[in-house]
Design a protein around this motif. Structure first.
Motif, short mmCIF file in Angstrom:
data_model
loop_
_atom_site.label_atom_id
_atom_site.label_comp_id
_atom_site.label_asym_id
_atom_site.label_seq_id
_atom_site.Cartn_x
_atom_site.Cartn_y
_atom_site.Cartn_z
N SER A 86 0.84 -1.20 0.00
CA SER A 86 0.00 0.00 0.00
C SER A 86 0.88 1.25 0.00
O SER A 86 0.59 2.23 -0.71
N ASN A 89 2.20 1.75 -3.46
CA ASN A 89 1.24 2.40 -4.35
C ASN A 89 1.13 3.90 -4.05
O ASN A 89 1.03 4.72 -4.97
N PHE A 119 -8.06 -4.53 -5.25
CA PHE A 119 -7.70 -4.24 -3.86
C PHE A 119 -7.79 -2.72 -3.64
O PHE A 119 -7.35 -1.95 -4.49
N THR A 121 -6.20 -0.44 -1.91
CA THR A 121 -5.07 0.50 -1.87
C THR A 121 -4.35 0.63 -3.21
O THR A 121 -3.37 1.36 -3.31
N THR A 122 -4.86 -0.05 -4.25
CA THR A 122 -4.38 0.28 -5.60
C THR A 122 -4.89 1.67 -5.97
O THR A 122 -4.18 2.45 -6.61
N ALA A 164 -3.80 -3.28 -11.47
CA ALA A 164 -3.12 -4.47 -10.95
C ALA A 164 -3.30 -5.60 -11.95
O ALA A 164 -4.26 -5.62 -12.72
N ASP A 190 0.41 -2.17 -10.73
CA ASP A 190 0.40 -2.72 -9.38
C ASP A 190 0.73 -4.21 -9.54
O ASP A 190 -0.11 -5.01 -9.98
N CYS A 192 1.62 -6.23 -7.19
CA CYS A 192 1.62 -6.84 -5.84
C CYS A 192 1.22 -8.31 -5.85
O CYS A 192 1.65 -9.07 -4.99
N ASP A 193 0.36 -8.69 -6.80
CA ASP A 193 -0.13 -10.08 -6.82
C ASP A 193 0.47 -10.88 -7.96
O ASP A 193 -0.06 -11.94 -8.31
N GLY A 226 6.07 -5.20 4.03
CA GLY A 226 7.07 -4.73 3.07
C GLY A 226 6.51 -4.56 1.69
O GLY A 226 5.44 -5.10 1.36
N PHE A 374 -11.10 -9.57 -3.41
CA PHE A 374 -10.88 -8.39 -2.58
C PHE A 374 -12.15 -7.57 -2.38
O PHE A 374 -13.10 -8.08 -1.82
C1 LIG Z 1 -3.24 -5.83 -5.80
C2 LIG Z 1 -2.79 -5.39 -4.44
N1 LIG Z 1 -2.25 -4.17 -4.30
C3 LIG Z 1 -1.83 -3.74 -3.09
C4 LIG Z 1 -1.92 -4.51 -1.96
C5 LIG Z 1 -1.46 -3.97 -0.63
O1 LIG Z 1 -0.30 -4.59 -0.14
P1 LIG Z 1 0.05 -4.54 1.43
O2 LIG Z 1 -0.86 -5.48 2.13
O3 LIG Z 1 1.48 -4.95 1.51
O4 LIG Z 1 -0.15 -3.13 1.88
C6 LIG Z 1 -2.51 -5.77 -2.05
C7 LIG Z 1 -2.64 -6.60 -0.83
O5 LIG Z 1 -2.80 -7.76 -0.79
C8 LIG Z 1 -2.95 -6.24 -3.32
O6 LIG Z 1 -3.52 -7.45 -3.47
#
Ligand SMILES: Cc1ncc(COP(=O)(O)O)c(C=O)c1O
Length: 433
Positions: A86, A89, A119, A121-122, A164, A190, A192-193, A226, A374
């Motif tokens: 997060s 992002n 998610f 926080t994207t 994402a 993004d 993250c996944d 992290g 999510f």
């Molecule tokens: C697509 C995506 N972006 C951002 C995040 C946020 O990551 P974090 O939990 O490390 O803040 C997640 C969390 O799982 C996520 O799935």
């Protein structure tokens, strides 16, 4: 007093302890099967204790090593370790608001194209900054942005696209990139996944102007908490570092002084000439740094990423082989064309004749954890009250909100665990009719 008190001896005892106390037991029926989780061995614990004994705490040599290794893995020049996905992002988005970007900087009221299926926080930084998210519907069964709707979503206020790769499946990077180029828009991936996913053989995260990772335990590798921001663009890297490190102008690492040799001779804003450059702020930034202890764990995790990716793909294939016998009940996931996803999960979309709640309860009652996509349709969430946005019709987004769930494929699922999921899946008929 122990007479052989040196670090090597301590670390070798730690290794022995970790092997004994942290070894992963094979799955046996009746165990709770998580959708994801940490996968590690003694190397992570040895690095963590090594870093603890150094007691540097803030970013230091392990952070440098982790950032270098991750940049090399993705195939980009610059990488910054931060304290969550997060935060990554937030850092990436705020980078694009810097006045150093001139007319291309995102300003309050500007629009950013994204999706509502994902998610929170994207997209949170868009809303928090006061820009306007523009939600475009997704396709099924890729669960990524429907690129045929992009041209209708763009206006003269659009400045960026932030997306994402849903559950590890890359979005159509070719179309999104050429759309961004045609309209002079920034692209944030993004990632993250999707760490380890490939598009035309290249890692996701290397296509956007900026990209982000999360290392929270369910993700492809972990550092506990992290995240990371990465880019090939030196100016964006410099701004992102400033945003991460309190907004400062100086690029010295923690504990370092006068790297540039001009600490006391610059002229900045209306400050007196020669004002200490360590305390010159080119942005209103944050402190999003992580610790060296987290980076130490990450360094050991990165050695395992190729193996993790292989296992995620193999587990996905095994589940696919089971669920293909249920295509009358579920829509099965499909990788984006020209991609090789490193799957985060195995999404199943229930067809009209199947009650998602019943199916999800069935898996949970059989000790198999399930997850929703999510936020479902984020525009329906309580956090959207009073938030301005635009959107296309969100028909498929609504469908994933009501009908989709996903199962885990993480590398901690050994062959016994995957066979157990398959056995349970075969018993689904009792609830499907
Ligand atoms: C697509 C995506 N972006 C951002 C995040 C946020 O990551 P974090 O939990 O490390 O803040 C997640 C969390 O799982 C996520 O799935």
């Amino acid at each position: 007093m122990v007479n052989n008190l040196n670090k090597d001896n301590i670390l070798s005892l730690v290794r022995e302890y970790a092997r004994e106390k942290h070894c992963r037991e094979p799955f046996v029926g009746g165990d709770k099967l998580g959708y994801s989780g940490r996968v590690y061995d003694e190397e992570e614990i040895v690095n963590l204790v090594d870093s603890a004994l150094e007691f540097w705490l803030t970013s230091g040599r392990y952070t440098k090593e982790f950032e270098r290794k991750l940049a090399d893995y993705i195939g980009v020049k610059y990488c910054l370790f931060v304290n969550s996905g997060s935060s990554a992002n937030l850092c990436a988005f705020m980078t694009l608001t810097s006045p150093l970007l001139g007319d291309r900087a995102i300003r309050r009221g500007d629009e950013v194209i994204t999706v509502a299926a994902g998610f929170p926080t994207t997209i949170a930084p868009i809303v928090q900054f006061g820009a306007v998210p523009v939600f475009v519907d997704i396709t099924i069964p890729g669960y990524n942005i429907d690129c045929s709707l992009l041209e209708n979503a763009v206006t003269d206020r659009t400045k960026a696209v932030i997306l994402a790769h849903t559950l590890g499946n890359p979005f159509d990077l070719s179309r999104v990139k050429s759309f961004c180029e045609a309209h002079n828009l920034w692209l944030i991936e993004d990632n993250c996944d999707s760490l380890g996913s490939l598009y035309f053989g290249k890692k996701t995260g290397s296509f956007g102007d900026l990209a982000t990772s999360s290392f929270y335990p369910p993700h492809h590798i972990t550092t506990g908490e992290g995240g990371a921001v990465y880019t090939d663009n030196p100016l964006l890297a410099k701004i992102a570092k400033s945003m991460r490190d309190w907004g400062r102008d100086c690029v010295c690492e923690s504990g370092q002084d006068n790297l540039c040799g001009h600490r006391f001779d610059g002229q900045y804003g209306q400050l007196p000439k020669g004002y200490d450059h360590k305390y010159v702020y080119s942005h209103f930034g944050y402190n999003l740094k992580a610790t060296d202890l987290q980076a130490a764990v990450g360094v050991a995790q990165l050695d395992k990423i190729d193996d993790f990716t292989k296992k995620r793909r193999a587990n996905f294939d095994k589940l696919y082989n089971i669920f293909k016998d249920y295509e009358d009940k579920f829509v099965l996931p499909q990788p984006e064309k020209n991609s090789e996803p490193s799957w985060f999960g195995f999404p199943l979309l229930c067809k009209e004749n199947v009650d998602r709640e019943k199916v999800v309860r069935f898996y949970e009652e059989n000790n198999i954890q399930t997850r929703m996509l999510f936020a479902g349709n984020i525009t329906k969430q309580p956090c959207m009250k009073g938030v301005s946005y635009r959107s296309t019709e969100l028909k498929n987004t609504d469908l994933i909100m009501t009908n989709l769930f996903w199962l885990g494929v993480y590398p901690g699922l050994d062959d016994n665990a995957v066979s157990y999921i398959c056995d349970v899946a075969r018993k689904m008929n009792s609830i499907l009719n």
